[in-house]
Design an enzyme around this catalytic site. Structure first.
Site, short mmCIF file in Angstrom:
data_model
loop_
_atom_site.label_atom_id
_atom_site.label_comp_id
_atom_site.label_asym_id
_atom_site.label_seq_id
_atom_site.Cartn_x
_atom_site.Cartn_y
_atom_site.Cartn_z
CB CYS A 107 -5.08 -66.72 -11.36
SG CYS A 107 -3.64 -66.07 -10.46
CD GLU A 131 -4.22 -65.37 -14.96
OE1 GLU A 131 -5.15 -64.57 -14.87
OE2 GLU A 131 -3.45 -65.64 -14.01
CB SER A 184 31.71 -51.77 -2.00
OG SER A 184 30.73 -52.46 -1.23
N PRO A 195 29.75 -53.62 -9.32
CG PRO A 195 28.54 -51.70 -8.72
CD PRO A 195 28.44 -52.97 -9.51
CG ASP A 199 23.60 -54.09 0.64
OD1 ASP A 199 23.04 -54.99 1.27
OD2 ASP A 199 23.53 -52.89 0.95
CB SER A 200 28.56 -55.00 -3.68
OG SER A 200 29.55 -55.02 -2.68
CE LYS A 260 -7.95 -63.91 -12.71
NZ LYS A 260 -6.51 -63.53 -12.83
#
Length: 737
Positions: free
Chosen positions: A188, A45, A398, A396, A402-403, A113
């Site tokens: 789509c 698209e 830790s 960063p 998460d990091s 569309k």
């Protein structure tokens, strides 16, 4: 040898407003389709402009340049292949999202569309008008721009959604010596509606093939939804469905289109792009070779009857052998039409065998999805930033989940890049030479760890409140992936600012106030950017659950250039980390320690626990997020309480809220709901500055695009909480009665 129709679907990694690059990729994909023996080529698209142009669609430059690119494609003078291309078209002061059908350098049809995508991250009605919305006719003439006429002599083309193409099959190799083959179109969003176009196209207009171009973006656990829709549609009606989807990040920033362009016939998948080997290719072409008789036989054997007699309409004649620009036709076509194409033999005689589908990218686990699509998203950003001199990422680190997940995602990218080097993907190799500023770098790369050493830098930033265990975890993971690792204690800077900057309230220096916690967090962000040396993209490390309730400091390490995990839940990150042990060597012990560690910001000491601060577990946050907006519904405080209470014994709730049982009072749930919405309201303003994150969850709170709500709330929710209390009283009274 057999006479078949080659249908090529193309996944292109386009960049918004990159008209030179987009044109080059489109033309190359057409050439690849021809080389594979295709009679039909379908692209994604809005492939000429890129899907994510957003308010650039307001600029008339965008549509003008689109026609210029189309003219360049027409000048290539491709013969005997029906080319389906997407671009915006301006008609009568309205902008339409359109498909342009080219055959032998002539425009056969412009198909706009009819259903615009408005849910989730889609905002198509902001820029485009839906065709046939009650005010428009079914078909109309479109006067082509002079720059098109100058190239091919054509002055006008049919415009509308109620046209099908009909070709006569006439081949001595065909079982039926003379029959018709009809092609219809969807774009789509139209596939997803209950009154989808294909229902009528297959059943009442007798189409054998439907072409659909799309820009469908990735979300975890949703990869196969569109495939299931196409399988279902073709299983019920018989027929072929060709779906072409964009792949990668095209400039909208927060989305990754998943590719997986497919051809499905009679409920079976025939071919698909975007397997693990080709995922990083900017042009991906897959072809299916169709025998029209297979559709006819399927319909006959399953008693599926087309009802073409129910829809009558006029016929237009397009002579492909001469080039027909419709100039001689003076016809009002405000009705259903069939465009009869003469002089185009869509059948190809070939002994080519259909290639088997690569199964390594068909049924992906959520962890594999995260690995593949987050990697692709990061790579697209990096390779498009190398002209600015950027040479990698900085995280960063830790030592927390998460990091550490972000580090593992970058290593995932390194694994996939190393695979591309092994496959001798020259485009990837050329990009890496630029990123690393070394023309001989490939000779020095022997494993993903070699790439990671150049691509990733990690910094561990500590104060007196940081724990030794978190440092050990961070260092161990960094060593395992072989990234550059730097540790810095900034306690002196923290103390200096705290002691030298005047405040109205004097505080005992041994008391870690919220003010001091915020200072630590923000200094980490400043130091990370400083240590990036302006050469690396800074990656944020906040997950969707924390963003939802604002368990982050504004402009701390949640603020960065990009956030690959910004809409991924804590639970999914845990599963992803466990999955990483399978492909990151010698990380079993390091990852186990990270996954098992108690989440802590370590702003007041290593004994600090995130879930204690929140008053909610991460499991609960995930469920509440999916109830606020997601797979379980869209509820405010009162509706969420009622839903939780009514479904308290369902596994998805009872397994999360551990202390629920037959005898649990509703006060337990009420308190948790109130706590959640109080945190949400108090911290809603933080979501307005979230780092651009890859969209991967339906309950993402991304304010900038996906979750557009006010950011000023009454955190007491007086009316709503009062209704919860009334409902609790009613429940308790019913128990007594």
């Amino acid at each position: 040898m057999m006479s078949r129709i080659g249908v090529a679907v193309c996944s292109l990694n386009q960049l918004s407003l990159d008209f030179d690059g987009n044109s080059k990729r489109i033309i190359q994909s057409i050439k690849e389709a021809i080389d594979l023996g295709a009679s039909i080529r379908v692209g994604p698209e809005l492939e000429i402009t890129g899907y994510g142009c957003e308010d650039a669609f307001y600029e008339m430059d965008t549509t003008y340049h689109s026609w210029q690119v189309l003219a360049q494609i027409i000048e290539q003078d491709f013969k005997d292949i029906l080319i389906d291309i997407g671009m915006p078209v301006l008609k009568d002061s309205a902008l339409y999202n359109c498909r342009i059908l080219l055959l032998n350098s002539q425009i056969v049809l412009i198909r706009p569309k009819t259903r615009l995508a408005l849910n989730g991250n889609y905002r198509e009605s902001r820029w485009f008008t839906a065709w046939d919305d009650g005010s428009q006719g079914l078909m109309a003439w479109y006067s082509l721009p002079p720059l098109i006429t100058a190239v091919n002599g054509q002055t006008r083309a049919p415009f509308g959604d109620k046209a099908v193409l009909e070709l006569t099959l006439d081949s001595t190799h065909s079982m039926v010596s003379a029959s018709t083959f009809r092609i219809g179109f969807e774009i789509c969003e139209e596939l997803w509606h209950s009154d989808a176009q294909h229902i009528s196209l297959y059943g009442k207009r007798g189409c054998h093939l439907i072409l659909n171009s799309s820009a469908s973006y990735w979300e975890i656990r949703k990869l196969c939804r569109v495939l299931d829709l196409m399988k279902s549609a073709t299983f019920k009606s018989g027929g072929v469905y060709a779906f072409a989807n964009q792949i990668g990040c095209d400039g909208g920033g927060r989305l990754c289109f998943y590719g997986r362009s497919v051809v499905v016939m009679n409920g079976d998948l025939l071919t698909m792009t975007s397997d693990r080997e080709t995922m990083f290719n900017e042009i991906q072409t897959a072809i299916a070779y169709i025998d029209p008789n297979d559709v006819t036989q399927y319909r006959l054997q399953n008693n599926i009857k087309t009802q073409t007699h129910k829809i009558m309409g006029n016929n237009l004649i397009f002579d492909a052998s001469k080039g027909n620009n419709y100039n001689s036709l003076d016809l009002n076509i405000q009705q259903i039409i069939t465009i009869n194409i003469n002089g185009f033999n869509i059948l190809r005689t070939s002994n080519t065998v259909q290639k088997p589908i690569s199964m390594n990218h068909l049924n992906l686990r959520p962890e594999q999805e995260i690995m593949v699509y987050c990697s692709l998203w990061l790579w697209d950003y990096l390779r498009r930033c190398i002209k600015r001199g950027l040479e990698g990422f900085i995280v960063p680190l830790s030592g927390g989940l998460d990091s550490s997940s972000v580090v593992c995602l970058v290593y995932s990218l390194c694994t996939l890049l190393h695979q591309q080097i092994t496959l001798k993907n020259t485009q990837i190799i050329d990009y890496l030479k630029i990123v690393f500023k070394d023309p001989d770098v490939i000779d020095k790369i022997h494993s993903p760890k070699d790439i990671c050493n150049k691509l990733l830098k990690c910094v561990y930033l500590s104060t007196r409140y940081s724990g030794q265990d978190s440092y050990d975890r961070a260092k161990s993971l960094a060593q395992s992936v072989n990234c550059r690792f730097f540790a810095h204690n900034f306690d002196d800077i923290f103390k200096l600012i705290g002691s030298s900057v005047p405040t109205e309230t004097s505080v005992d220096e041994n008391v870690v106030t919220l003010q001091k916690q915020n200072l630590q967090a923000r200094l980490r962000m400043v130091l990370t950017y400083y240590m990036s040396e302006g050469k690396r993209l800074v990656l944020a490390t906040g997950n969707v659950d924390e963003a939802l309730v604002g368990y982050l400091t504004k402009y701390d390490c949640s603020s960065a250039d990009l956030n690959p995990i910004g809409s991924i839940s804590k639970n999914d990150l845990k599963n992803f980390m466990r999955f990483c042990k399978d492909f990151i060597p010698d990380t079993n012990n390091a990852i186990n320690r990270i996954v098992d560690a108690i989440p802590s910001a370590e702003l007041t000491g290593e004994d600090q626990k995130d879930e204690d601060d929140l008053g909610l577990t991460y499991d609960e946050l995930s469920v509440f997020g999916k109830l606020r907006r997601g797979q379980f519904g869209a509820y405010g405080p009162y509706g969420m309480f009622c839903k939780l209470w009514e479904e308290r014994h369902c596994h998805h709730i009872s397994s999360v809220i551990k202390d629920l049982s037959q005898t649990t009072s509703p006060e337990v749930i009420a308190a948790k709901v109130k706590r959640f919405f109080t945190l949400y309201a108090n911290n809603r303003h933080k979501q307005t500055v979230l780092t651009p994150a890859l969209h991967s969850e339906t309950y993402s709170p991304d304010d900038n695009r996906f979750d557009q709500r006010q950011f000023l709330f009454d955190p007491e929710w007086k009316f709503q909480f009062r209704q919860i209390d009334i409902r609790v009283q009613q429940i308790n009274q019913n128990k007594l009665d």
